[in-house]
Each structure stands twice: as C-alpha cells, then as structure tokens.
Design a protein around this motif. Structure first.
Motif, PDB file in Angstrom:
ATOM      1  N   ARG A  92       0.065   6.852  -8.308  1.00  0.00           N
ATOM      2  CA  ARG A  92       0.605   5.721  -9.077  1.00  0.00           C
ATOM      3  C   ARG A  92       0.099   5.787 -10.526  1.00  0.00           C
ATOM      4  NH1 ARG A  92       0.964  -0.252  -8.161  1.00  0.00           N
ATOM      5  NH2 ARG A  92       1.004  -1.051 -10.263  1.00  0.00           N
ATOM      6  N   ILE A  99       5.199   3.165  -7.142  1.00  0.00           N
ATOM      7  CA  ILE A  99       5.601   4.238  -6.221  1.00  0.00           C
ATOM      8  C   ILE A  99       5.782   3.689  -4.799  1.00  0.00           C
ATOM      9  CG2 ILE A  99       4.384   6.003  -7.556  1.00  0.00           C
ATOM     10  CD1 ILE A  99       2.226   5.944  -5.304  1.00  0.00           C
ATOM     11  N   CYS A 102       6.028   3.805   0.119  1.00  0.00           N
ATOM     12  CA  CYS A 102       6.147   5.263   0.241  1.00  0.00           C
ATOM     13  C   CYS A 102       5.382   5.753   1.465  1.00  0.00           C
ATOM     14  CB  CYS A 102       5.594   5.931  -1.011  1.00  0.00           C
ATOM     15  SG  CYS A 102       3.822   5.701  -1.241  1.00  0.00           S
ATOM     16  N   LYS A 239      12.038   7.013   1.280  1.00  0.00           N
ATOM     17  CA  LYS A 239      12.530   8.135   0.472  1.00  0.00           C
ATOM     18  C   LYS A 239      11.554   8.471  -0.653  1.00  0.00           C
ATOM     19  CE  LYS A 239      16.309   9.329   2.531  1.00  0.00           C
ATOM     20  NZ  LYS A 239      16.296  10.634   3.213  1.00  0.00           N
ATOM     21  N   ARG A 240      10.287   8.082  -0.453  1.00  0.00           N
ATOM     22  CA  ARG A 240       9.261   8.401  -1.442  1.00  0.00           C
ATOM     23  C   ARG A 240       8.059   8.981  -0.713  1.00  0.00           C
ATOM     24  NH1 ARG A 240       9.055   2.790  -4.755  1.00  0.00           N
ATOM     25  NH2 ARG A 240      10.585   3.259  -6.361  1.00  0.00           N
ATOM     26  N   ALA A 242       4.087  10.315  -1.484  1.00  0.00           N
ATOM     27  CA  ALA A 242       2.970  10.434  -2.428  1.00  0.00           C
ATOM     28  C   ALA A 242       1.872  11.256  -1.770  1.00  0.00           C
ATOM     29  CB  ALA A 242       2.449   9.046  -2.796  1.00  0.00           C
ATOM     30  N   ALA A 261      10.901  17.647  -0.557  1.00  0.00           N
ATOM     31  CA  ALA A 261      11.467  16.469  -1.221  1.00  0.00           C
ATOM     32  C   ALA A 261      12.945  16.704  -1.524  1.00  0.00           C
ATOM     33  CB  ALA A 261      10.691  16.166  -2.494  1.00  0.00           C
ATOM     34  N   ALA A 266      14.125  13.005  -1.166  1.00  0.00           N
ATOM     35  CA  ALA A 266      13.052  12.038  -1.404  1.00  0.00           C
ATOM     36  C   ALA A 266      12.414  12.312  -2.762  1.00  0.00           C
ATOM     37  CB  ALA A 266      11.998  12.141  -0.305  1.00  0.00           C
ATOM     38  N   GLU A 267      11.762  11.291  -3.287  1.00  0.00           N
ATOM     39  CA  GLU A 267      11.067  11.430  -4.565  1.00  0.00           C
ATOM     40  C   GLU A 267       9.622  11.826  -4.257  1.00  0.00           C
ATOM     41  OE1 GLU A 267      10.902   8.573  -8.492  1.00  0.00           O
ATOM     42  OE2 GLU A 267      11.530   7.743  -6.580  1.00  0.00           O
ATOM     43  N   PHE A 269       5.687  12.250  -5.407  1.00  0.00           N
ATOM     44  CA  PHE A 269       4.654  11.867  -6.374  1.00  0.00           C
ATOM     45  C   PHE A 269       3.405  12.653  -6.038  1.00  0.00           C
ATOM     46  CE2 PHE A 269       7.439   8.219  -5.971  1.00  0.00           C
ATOM     47  CZ  PHE A 269       7.706   7.918  -7.293  1.00  0.00           C
TER      48      PHE A 269
END
Ligand code: KG4
Ligand code: ZN
Length: 307
Positions: A92, A99, A102, A239-240, A242, A261, A266-267, A269
């Motif tokens: 973050r 974020i 997640c 869909k995130r 980290a 990803a 998905a995003e 991080f």
C-alpha cells in the motif's frame, strides 16, 4: 538504518539471543538517526508505533519495552502493529493508493501465509506454512549448496545460470488447501546433494550442478506459491493480489506473479526490493489504527507466535 545481516552471517543464520542483544545496542542510535533524517526532535513525535507480533521474543521485547517507555515519557499514544500484516502494508505504501480488499501473500524468513485482506486493519488468514517458511527453505538450501547467508539472494543469483528442469523436486500442494509445506522440498535437495547417506560429510556441489540445483529448487517454491495464489484469488473472487516479505524480492517469483496476474486478470501489488525485506515503514499500518482510535495500553506484551 541498522542491519544484522553481517552479524548473523558469522553463525550461518539468526541466533535469537545474538539478535536480541544487537537490538538493545542499536535501537536508540537508529531512533536518533531516524529523527535526524526526518528533521524533527523527539518532542515533535505524536505517537509511537511498534511491531509487537509475531517474531523472536527477545527482539520483540526490546522493541515493545522501548516503545512503551517512549510513549510514557513523551505522553503520546502507543500503537501496536502486526509484523506480518505490515509486509502487506508495504504494498500500500509503494502503491500510494488503496489496495484493499485483496488477497495478501507474505513470504518471509519466518512466515508464509495467505490472507483475505478486507481493509487496512482486517486480515483473515486463509492458509500458512505447516513447517518451514519459504525464506527459511531458501536459507537452508543455500547452506546445503554452500552459498552462505542470507541464502535467498544467493540462491536467486545462482539460479539465474541454472536449468529449472534439471531436477524434479516435489511440489507440496496439500490437496486443494491453502496451507504450505516446504520441509519435504528442502530434504529432497539434501538427498540430491548428499545421496541417501545424509550424515556423511560431503563437499557442496559446484559449477553447473549447483546452478541447476538452485534453479530447480527455486522453481519448485515458485510453482507452489503461484498455484496457492491462483486458488486464493479464485476462491475469494478478488481481483487484487498484494505480495510482501523478503522472498518477494526473488526475481523468478516476481516474474511468475506478473504472469499469474495477467492470466487471472488481477492487479498485482508488489513493493520495490527495499520495502520487501524488514523495515520500519511497514509500521505505517499504525496510521489506520490511529484513525480508528485503536490505541494500545502500557500492558502491551510481545506476542511471538501470533501471525
Ligand atoms: O521479510 P524478511 O526480511 O524478514 C523476515 O520477516 O523474515 O525476509 C527475509 C527472508 C530470508 O529468508 C531471505 O533469504 C529471503 O527473505 N530473501 C529472498 C530473497 N531476498 C531475501 N529469498 C529469495 N530470493 C530473494 N531474492
Ligand atoms: Zn519480515
């Protein structure tokens, strides 16, 4: 900043008592240095945040005692943060935007855990390692391969010249669960190096063989981490993703996560290398606790086992 890496390299790993003593010696100079770099004095401090869990109890006690003493002396609030959650929070910090919610993966020397991170202060654990942490496996395999300490970066470098398909090491997927296990993999590398008579002293492998062993081991770890992240994303519908902790600095893992990803839409991080390994910025989660008024009291204790 202070690092104990050179100190621990002499013993081939972290000796808890040595780590705790080094904390005592270095804590106050590090606080002074941080204040200087920030251009403030101790009187400007509005609150004190401390990682009180989980970790080695000796080192945690040093930090918790110092934080409580500072908060009491300055008459400011005390905030208790969780070290493992802090690794996700580093994502973050790096992203500079929200974020959450997640899936969070923490892969460090002491922990390998998956979380459903609902918001900045609510983390539900989906799974964790039943034996060795991923970073611990990297460190132990580095020792078997004669690569020294800390093992993760050394295996990462060695693996770059090796063939990840040279050795078929086990991938412990534990049916359809989200827990991890790396001790069987570590033993498989030991057998590959020493044969079945593991007690017999053997010279560590050299040259291409060592590079192939490192690459094959690393690929097995990465395959397991990726498969578990895929499952966690699909199971939660999030869909995130980290990822934090020292092992998140691994180049092979970083590129495999990018591919995951992309295929899962998905995003991802993932902090820059400097924020992957342990650092005080991770304690920024305390700002959220402050906003919510969740202050700790002076009977705060070190909690070594809570993840
Ligand atoms: O998060 P961290 O700094 O400390 C803990 O909270 O444990 O993680 C340290 C771990 C060590 O086991 C180290 O070998 C591993 O992270 N590590 C790596 C890499 N860089 C550090 N593992 C694999 N590849 C790397 N590049
Ligand atoms: Zn850590």
């Amino acid at each position: 900043m202070a690092s104990q890496t050179d100190l621990h390299a002499r013993f081939g790993g972290v000796v808890p008592e040595v780590a705790a003593r080094a904390h005592v010696q270095r804590l106050l100079p590090v606080i002074d240095e941080a204040l200087q770099q920030a251009g403030v004095t101790i009187r400007d401090i509005g609150a004190v945040a401390v990682h009180h869990s989980p970790g080695l109890v000796g080192a945690l006690l040093v930090g918790v005692s110092a934080a409580k003493a500072l908060a009491l002396a300055l008459g400011v609030p005390l905030l208790a943060v969780n070290h493992v959650e802090g690794h996700i929070f580093a994502c973050r910090l790096a992203a500079e935007r929200d974020i959450f919610p997640c899936v969070g993966l923490v892969v460090s020397g002491g922990h390998t855990s998956l979380f459903h991170c609902r918001n900045a202060v609510s983390f539900e654990r989906l799974g964790s390692t039943r034996d060795d942490a991923a970073g611990e496996a990297f460190d132990k395999v580095a020792a078997i391969l004669g690569l020294g300490f800390p093992g993760g970066p050394a295996v990462d470098r060695e693996a770059a010249n090796g063939n990840p398909r040279a050795y078929q090491f086990p991938r412990s997927l534990l049916d359809d669960g989200l827990d991890f296990s790396f001790s069987g993999l570590k033993t498989a590398v030991l057998y590959a190096v020493r044969g079945r008579d593991v007690a017999k002293p053997t010279e560590p492998p050299i040259g291409q063989k060592r590079a192939d062993l490192a690459a094959s081991f690393q690929r097995a770890v990465v395959d397991v981490l990726i498969e578990k992240c895929r499952r966690a994303l699909r199971r939660t519908g999030l869909k995130r993703l980290a990822v934090g902790g020292g092992v998140a600095a691994n180049r092979s893992l970083r590129s495999a996560l990018s591919e995951l990803a992309a295929t899962e839409k998905a995003e991802l991080f993932i902090p820059p290398m400097a924020l992957c390994t342990d650092n005080a910025a991770m304690a920024a989660q305390a700002v959220e606790l402050w906003r919510l008024g969740r202050f700790a009291t002076l009977d705060l204790d070190a909690e070594p086992a809570r993840a």
